[in-house]
Design a protein around this motif. Structure first.
Motif, PDB file in Angstrom:
ATOM      1  N   LEU A  70      37.071 -53.247  -4.941  1.00 58.51           N
ATOM      2  CA  LEU A  70      36.487 -54.733  -5.290  1.00 58.51           C
ATOM      3  C   LEU A  70      37.161 -55.677  -4.550  1.00 58.51           C
ATOM      4  O   LEU A  70      38.265 -54.965  -4.661  1.00 58.51           O
ATOM      5  CB  LEU A  70      36.739 -54.610  -6.713  1.00 58.51           C
ATOM      6  CG  LEU A  70      35.934 -53.919  -7.492  1.00 58.51           C
ATOM      7  CD1 LEU A  70      36.582 -53.985  -9.054  1.00 58.51           C
ATOM      8  CD2 LEU A  70      34.215 -54.325  -7.613  1.00 58.51           C
ATOM      9  N   ARG A  71      36.571 -56.458  -4.138  1.00 61.93           N
ATOM     10  CA  ARG A  71      36.743 -57.483  -3.630  1.00 61.93           C
ATOM     11  C   ARG A  71      36.156 -59.265  -3.655  1.00 61.93           C
ATOM     12  O   ARG A  71      35.546 -59.148  -3.722  1.00 61.93           O
ATOM     13  CB  ARG A  71      36.436 -57.453  -1.717  1.00 61.93           C
ATOM     14  CG  ARG A  71      38.055 -56.351  -0.894  1.00 61.93           C
ATOM     15  CD  ARG A  71      37.636 -56.453   0.202  1.00 61.93           C
ATOM     16  NE  ARG A  71      38.252 -55.972   0.400  1.00 61.93           N
ATOM     17  CZ  ARG A  71      38.676 -55.199   1.885  1.00 61.93           C
ATOM     18  NH1 ARG A  71      38.564 -56.162   2.813  1.00 61.93           N
ATOM     19  NH2 ARG A  71      39.546 -54.380   1.908  1.00 61.93           N
ATOM     20  N   THR A  72      37.187 -59.046  -4.797  1.00 65.00           N
ATOM     21  CA  THR A  72      36.416 -60.863  -6.160  1.00 65.00           C
ATOM     22  C   THR A  72      37.461 -61.734  -6.180  1.00 65.00           C
ATOM     23  O   THR A  72      36.780 -62.678  -6.726  1.00 65.00           O
ATOM     24  CB  THR A  72      36.281 -60.163  -7.103  1.00 65.00           C
ATOM     25  OG1 THR A  72      36.893 -59.291  -7.694  1.00 65.00           O
ATOM     26  CG2 THR A  72      34.925 -59.120  -6.446  1.00 65.00           C
ATOM     27  N   TRP A 213      35.955 -49.738  11.428  1.00 63.21           N
ATOM     28  CA  TRP A 213      37.129 -48.817  10.607  1.00 63.21           C
ATOM     29  C   TRP A 213      38.195 -50.166  11.204  1.00 63.21           C
ATOM     30  O   TRP A 213      38.195 -50.570  12.848  1.00 63.21           O
ATOM     31  CB  TRP A 213      37.148 -47.414  11.692  1.00 63.21           C
ATOM     32  CG  TRP A 213      37.826 -46.894  11.044  1.00 63.21           C
ATOM     33  CD1 TRP A 213      38.890 -46.862  10.296  1.00 63.21           C
ATOM     34  CD2 TRP A 213      37.836 -45.336  11.330  1.00 63.21           C
ATOM     35  NE1 TRP A 213      39.223 -45.649   9.601  1.00 63.21           N
ATOM     36  CE2 TRP A 213      39.264 -45.257  10.345  1.00 63.21           C
ATOM     37  CE3 TRP A 213      37.003 -44.644  11.892  1.00 63.21           C
ATOM     38  CZ2 TRP A 213      39.049 -43.324  10.445  1.00 63.21           C
ATOM     39  CZ3 TRP A 213      37.470 -42.971  12.138  1.00 63.21           C
ATOM     40  CH2 TRP A 213      38.258 -42.339  11.628  1.00 63.21           C
ATOM     41  N   ASN A 214      39.520 -49.990  10.353  1.00 65.35           N
ATOM     42  CA  ASN A 214      40.335 -51.055  10.890  1.00 65.35           C
ATOM     43  C   ASN A 214      41.590 -49.985  10.637  1.00 65.35           C
ATOM     44  O   ASN A 214      41.699 -49.593  10.096  1.00 65.35           O
ATOM     45  CB  ASN A 214      40.365 -52.254   9.814  1.00 65.35           C
ATOM     46  CG  ASN A 214      41.408 -53.397   9.918  1.00 65.35           C
ATOM     47  OD1 ASN A 214      42.269 -52.441  11.223  1.00 65.35           O
ATOM     48  ND2 ASN A 214      42.322 -54.038   8.732  1.00 65.35           N
ATOM     49  N   ILE A 215      42.197 -50.302  11.609  1.00 66.87           N
ATOM     50  CA  ILE A 215      43.437 -48.669  11.389  1.00 66.87           C
ATOM     51  C   ILE A 215      44.418 -49.626  11.923  1.00 66.87           C
ATOM     52  O   ILE A 215      45.345 -50.922  12.949  1.00 66.87           O
ATOM     53  CB  ILE A 215      43.514 -48.061  13.020  1.00 66.87           C
ATOM     54  CG1 ILE A 215      42.449 -47.486  13.114  1.00 66.87           C
ATOM     55  CG2 ILE A 215      44.949 -47.702  13.060  1.00 66.87           C
ATOM     56  CD1 ILE A 215      42.068 -46.838  14.257  1.00 66.87           C
ATOM     57  N   VAL A 236      50.821 -45.473   8.688  1.00 65.78           N
ATOM     58  CA  VAL A 236      49.033 -45.989   9.681  1.00 65.78           C
ATOM     59  C   VAL A 236      48.233 -45.796   8.064  1.00 65.78           C
ATOM     60  O   VAL A 236      48.438 -45.053   7.284  1.00 65.78           O
ATOM     61  CB  VAL A 236      49.006 -45.085  10.601  1.00 65.78           C
ATOM     62  CG1 VAL A 236      47.805 -44.671  10.440  1.00 65.78           C
ATOM     63  CG2 VAL A 236      49.463 -44.703  11.293  1.00 65.78           C
ATOM     64  N   ASP A 237      47.367 -47.011   8.305  1.00 72.53           N
ATOM     65  CA  ASP A 237      46.978 -47.334   6.913  1.00 72.53           C
ATOM     66  C   ASP A 237      44.814 -47.269   7.891  1.00 72.53           C
ATOM     67  O   ASP A 237      45.470 -48.141   7.845  1.00 72.53           O
ATOM     68  CB  ASP A 237      47.460 -48.665   6.271  1.00 72.53           C
ATOM     69  CG  ASP A 237      46.077 -48.988   5.440  1.00 72.53           C
ATOM     70  OD1 ASP A 237      45.089 -48.562   4.858  1.00 72.53           O
ATOM     71  OD2 ASP A 237      45.957 -50.726   5.619  1.00 72.53           O
ATOM     72  N   THR A 238      44.126 -46.837   7.285  1.00 77.01           N
ATOM     73  CA  THR A 238      42.838 -47.172   8.108  1.00 77.01           C
ATOM     74  C   THR A 238      42.173 -47.191   7.160  1.00 77.01           C
ATOM     75  O   THR A 238      42.005 -46.605   5.505  1.00 77.01           O
ATOM     76  CB  THR A 238      42.813 -46.341   8.882  1.00 77.01           C
ATOM     77  OG1 THR A 238      42.158 -44.935   8.188  1.00 77.01           O
ATOM     78  CG2 THR A 238      43.695 -45.134   9.953  1.00 77.01           C
ATOM     79  N   GLY A 239      40.801 -47.915   7.519  1.00 76.72           N
ATOM     80  CA  GLY A 239      40.082 -48.087   6.263  1.00 76.72           C
ATOM     81  C   GLY A 239      38.765 -48.491   6.772  1.00 76.72           C
ATOM     82  O   GLY A 239      38.265 -49.252   7.594  1.00 76.72           O
ATOM     83  N   MET A 240      38.262 -47.773   6.410  1.00 74.95           N
ATOM     84  CA  MET A 240      36.405 -47.895   6.568  1.00 74.95           C
ATOM     85  C   MET A 240      35.328 -47.998   5.918  1.00 74.95           C
ATOM     86  O   MET A 240      35.182 -47.068   4.971  1.00 74.95           O
ATOM     87  CB  MET A 240      35.591 -46.402   7.627  1.00 74.95           C
ATOM     88  CG  MET A 240      34.579 -46.790   8.318  1.00 74.95           C
ATOM     89  SD  MET A 240      34.304 -45.277   9.707  1.00 74.95           S
ATOM     90  CE  MET A 240      35.085 -43.737   8.908  1.00 74.95           C
TER      91      MET A 240
HETATM   92  N1  SER Z   1      44.258 -51.866   5.004  1.00 75.38           N
HETATM   93  C1  SER Z   1      43.161 -51.834   5.792  1.00 75.38           C
HETATM   94  C2  SER Z   1      41.631 -52.608   4.929  1.00 75.38           C
HETATM   95  O1  SER Z   1      41.925 -52.222   4.015  1.00 75.38           O
HETATM   96  C3  SER Z   1      42.632 -50.463   6.114  1.00 75.38           C
HETATM   97  O2  SER Z   1      42.592 -49.435   5.516  1.00 75.38           O
HETATM   98  O3  SER Z   1      41.012 -52.671   5.754  1.00 75.38           O
END
Ligand code: SER
Length: 876
Positions: A70-72, A213-215, A236-240
């Protein structure tokens, strides 16, 4: 390509499974053990402690998840973008792979490239990508350029916007504090148009690209504004975003065009009678209903605080967009089924919450619908008269306070008219209100000074009620002192203590702390961080810090609390059993005298069910079941079917309290050894305290029996008065009620007869001046109601009449003057009253056709009445 979104999620996880990653479920939307975040905003949240090196025993070094986010609010807030951008959502799913000190930059980039471009996987054309890299990160630049082979004109270096790294788009951080690091972002050309070759002017190139995608290379821990500590293991933390990658793979121009949104949007269009499927309001509702669904599924209720207020704002924004589509009734709740359908939800636990989610939405919609239209009308009228293109903060506050308009809703409406809102003015009004309510609070105890003490207290009082202890610190008026003397109020901190501090709804213990030099009466026990505060007064002598004392709790008080606390667990189990699994706690209070349990439930509870609940609790008490407490790892606790509050922060090790399979809760409170110790349980009251929240108050043991005795005594006394016995009480009462009704009927008939007689008598006394009837007379002992009645009837009897009635009662005179409407042009009742009252020193007044008054000077009445007769004669 046409690929289902759930298929894409599956493929992602499968890819990383093949790369030896452990696939684990996403965590709750409410971050556990982390007060720095309101909601889970990224896949990495649940691994924060591992990144920070605080959890060294974590068994996996490579993980992949699909995480609801949730991005609020806070650092990552997309609420305002929803509807205006086709790529942002309040609620979305983030696909992520994580390495905790295992692989780093090269492998992370190779994995992402393979998954995105390999024919076996997502098979996206390689030429469509553009990469951004943190300006000083040469290693990453080199991997993209030389290992992957991205043309240099499609690798863009992004620096800091100010002198600090956190101002760069390519330096990611979770929140204001916590793990962070430089990142490399993969962009995709949605228009397939590689028009520009200039890598210096990044904006031109980026225009057609969207980030997919954010790495992040987790290398630091942000401690405060501008201080970063290096992490022990580079990770490493990635998010797509699942919805975004699905739109790319399916080659559609908006996230809202993918399968899961389309199912939802079509349903919304049907419900709202909307034909244009590209209507922005449809998008907003589709986004918001998903967020609401998952928030409520986490037991968040709409309220005016914290998470509850975020939920309320989202619901209200969705309701307003329904209104824009022309929907005037409640509709959001109907979409719960569509969310289940569109997201293919088959988790039984989630599915069982459907009705609950619908009910909560319904109640909130009804509440807001009652003010929405009027609020919007007001807002519209104010927008028309706005000065300086800015809506006054006072109006924004009025809309918030009176019509329940969240500030962002008002702002959105204003934005649609190119108008700003006056934040400062709003805040000023809000602060005034907050101060007002703060002043109203009776207790305002400030323990913040104690945050600075180094002390920690050890609670040893589950089974021990008296211990030898050591005074660590004494506070008087918030200041640390070396001693406390007779008559002084203060707070004592002990090294170890049997006093249970107020927590989890259980009130703090009372008792004494004493030694040869003095005795301190503990009136309350509270907790502040890791310290336990014994609050009270020194009864005699003096007590010094760093001396040995005995601390002794009041065992009778504790014993009652134990009974009540165990009873509340049984009550909770009984409510679930008798009302359904949707019942969950919304606050509780355990005192030695009674318990209070608030819970979610949306319909009235009949007395028979209340009695069944009471029966069930007492049945468990009679079975005398062992109450077992255990300290276990919170993770293990979550695996069991244990009741815990999803919005509460729990420690790594938690205490469970279980009563066979009937009740299993995380609880730090004090309990009896067996259910039989509770003795007896009695519900004193059950009522609804706000929409959907019910409150049960109950008592146990001796107090429960005492309350039955009091009731019996009352019944006995009533029976004596009514000369009956309890078995006949109801029939006797019915007879009395019937008799009473008959008597009342007789009385009103008699009154009526009496009135007719009076009216007949009065009619005989009328005189006439021309065509006008004049009646002036004095009655005795009539009440005001009868007098008014007589006047009304007399007035309706005659066409032209002036009636003046005096009434002597309790040595006073009351007066009523009535004039038929058609005469009031020439003579008025209040005028006549005024003349009479002047003569008898009275008070009163009225209108042109009826006036009332009174005086204590009755002896002057006859003269006043004969004078008025003469005066009337002269007028007519
Ligand atoms: N934490 C980073 C993001 O939310 C990559 O997962 O963009």
């Amino acid at each position: 390509m046409n690929k289902k979104t759930i298929e894409i999620r599956k493929q992602f996880l499968h890819f990383f499974h093949k790369k030896k990653h452990k696939i684990i479920p996403g965590s709750s939307l409410i971050p556990q053990n982390d007060s720095s975040l309101l909601f889970t905003n990224a896949g990495m949240n649940q691994f924060k402690d591992i990144f920070l090196g605080n959890n060294k025993s974590y068994q996996y070094s490579k993980i992949a998840t699909a995480q609801y986010c949730l991005r609020t609010g806070g650092k990552h807030n997309d609420l305002e973008n929803v509807g205006y951008s086709s790529r942002h959502h309040t609620f979305f799913e983030m696909l992520g792979n994580f390495s905790f000190g295992d692989y780093f930059k090269k492998k992370a980039i190779l994995y992402s490239w393979e998954l995105l471009t390999s024919k076996k996987w997502f098979a996206l054309p390689k030429d469509n990508f553009l990469i951004t890299v943190y300006k000083t990160d040469e290693e990453t630049y080199d991997i993209w350029a030389n290992v992957i082979g991205i043309p240099l004109n499609r690798i863009i270096l992004i620096g800091n916007k100010t002198e600090y790294p956190d101002t760069s788009d390519n330096f990611w951080q979770m929140g204001d504090t916590g793990p962070c690091g430089p990142c490399t972002e993969i962009f995709y050309n949605i228009k397939n148009n590689l028009s520009s070759k200039k890598n210096k002017n990044s904006e031109n190139i980026i225009e057609n690209y969207i980030e997919i995608w954010n790495i992040v290379f987790m290398q630091f821990n942000r401690i405060n504004d501008h201080s970063l500590l290096r992490l022990p293991n580079p990770s490493v933390d990635t998010g797509m975003g699942l919805e975004r990658i699905s739109s790319i793979i399916n080659d559609v121009s908006s996230n809202y065009d993918i399968d899961i949104f389309q199912i939802l949007i079509k349903d919304i269009a049907k419900i709202t009678n909307t034909t244009n499927l590209k209507n922005k309001s449809l998008y907003i509702i589709a986004d918001h209903i998903r967020a609401c669904y998952f928030m409520i599924a986490e037991n968040i209720l709409p309220s005016n605080e914290n998470r509850g207020y975020v939920l309320r704002r989202i619901i209200r924004r969705a309701v307003r967009h329904g209104y824009l589509l022309g929907v005037k009734t409640i509709f959001l709740y109907k979409l719960v089924t569509s969310v289940n359908k569109s997201m293919n939800i088959n988790n039984i636990h989630l599915l069982s919450k459907k009705e609950n989610i619908e009910n909560i939405l319904k109640v909130e919609e009804i509440k807001f619908n009652s003010t929405l239209e009027r609020g919007l009308q007001l807002l519209d009228s104010k927008i028309k008269t706005v000065i300086d293109n800015t809506l006054d903060g006072e109006i924004v506050f009025y809309l918030y306070d009176t019509f329940g308009f969240p500030i962002d809703l008002t702002e959105e409406v204003c934005r649609e008219h190119n108008i700003r809102i006056d934040y400062l003015g709003f805040k000023k009004n809000m602060d005034v209100q907050k101060n007002r309510s703060r002043e109203k609070k009776i207790f305002n105890t400030n323990y913040s000074i104690m945050n600075h003490t180094e002390n920690t207290s050890i609670f040893v009082g589950y089974n021990t009620y008296k211990v030898k202890s050591f005074i660590e610190n004494i506070f008087i008026n918030g200041k640390s002192e070396t001693y406390i003397s007779s008559g002084e109020k203060g707070i004592i901190l002990l090294k170890n203590t049997p006093f249970y501090p107020e927590s989890g709804g259980q009130v703090g213990d009372i008792g004494i702390i004493h030694n040869k030099t003095g005795t301190f009466k503990v009136e309350d026990t509270k907790k502040n961080g890791k310290i336990i505060l014994h609050i009270g007064i020194l009864l005699s002598g003096m007590l010094e810090v760093k001396t040995t004392v005995f601390s002794e709790i009041n065992t009778q008080f504790r014993s009652s609390i134990k009974k009540n606390h165990s009873a509340i667990h049984l009550l909770s189990a009984a409510l679930k059993k008798k009302l359904g699994n949707h019942v969950y706690q919304n606050g509780s209070l355990v005192t030695p005298d009674y318990i209070r349990f608030d819970f979610f439930h949306n319909i009235p509870i009949p007395l028979t069910i209340i009695q069944e609940i009471e029966q069930f609790v007492n049945q468990l008490i009679r079975r005398n079941i062992l109450i077992k407490t255990e300290i276990i790892n919170f993770k293990d606790a979550k695996k069991r079917n244990i009741t815990f509050l999803s919005n509460k922060k729990y420690d790594k090790y938690v205490r469970t309290v279980s009563i066979n399979h009937y009740s299993n809760e995380l609880c730090g409170g004090t309990h009896t050894d067996r259910t039989g110790d509770i003795g007896f349980f009695k519900i004193k009251s059950e009522r609804s305290i706000s929409s959907n929240i019910h409150r049960v108050e109950a008592i146990t043991g001796r107090k429960a029996l005492d309350s039955i005795h009091i009731q019996e005594k009352n019944i006995y006394e009533i029976c004596t008065l009514l000369k009956t016995n309890p078995n006949f009480l109801k029939t006797t009462f019915e007879k009395i009620t019937l008799k009473q009704k008959n008597l009342e009927k007789n009385i009103s008939e008699l009154k009526e007869k009496n009135m007719i007689i009076i009216i007949n008598e009065l009619t005989k006394k009328i005189t006439k001046i021309n065509h006008v009837i004049l009646l002036i007379d004095t009655l005795n002992n009539q009440n005001t109601k009868t007098l008014r009645n007589i006047m009304d009837r007399l007035k309706s009897k005659f066409k032209y009449a002036i009636i003046i009635l005096a009434n002597i009662i309790n040595n006073k005179v009351t007066l009523i003057v009535g004039i038929t409407k058609n005469l009031t042009q020439s003579i008025q009742a209040n005028q006549i009253m005024h003349i009479i009252l002047k003569k008898i020193n009275g008070k009163g007044g009225g209108k042109v056709d009826i006036a009332e008054g009174g005086s204590i000077y009755i002896q002057k009445l006859p003269e006043a009445l004969s004078n008025i007769k003469i005066w009337i004669n002269s007028i007519l």
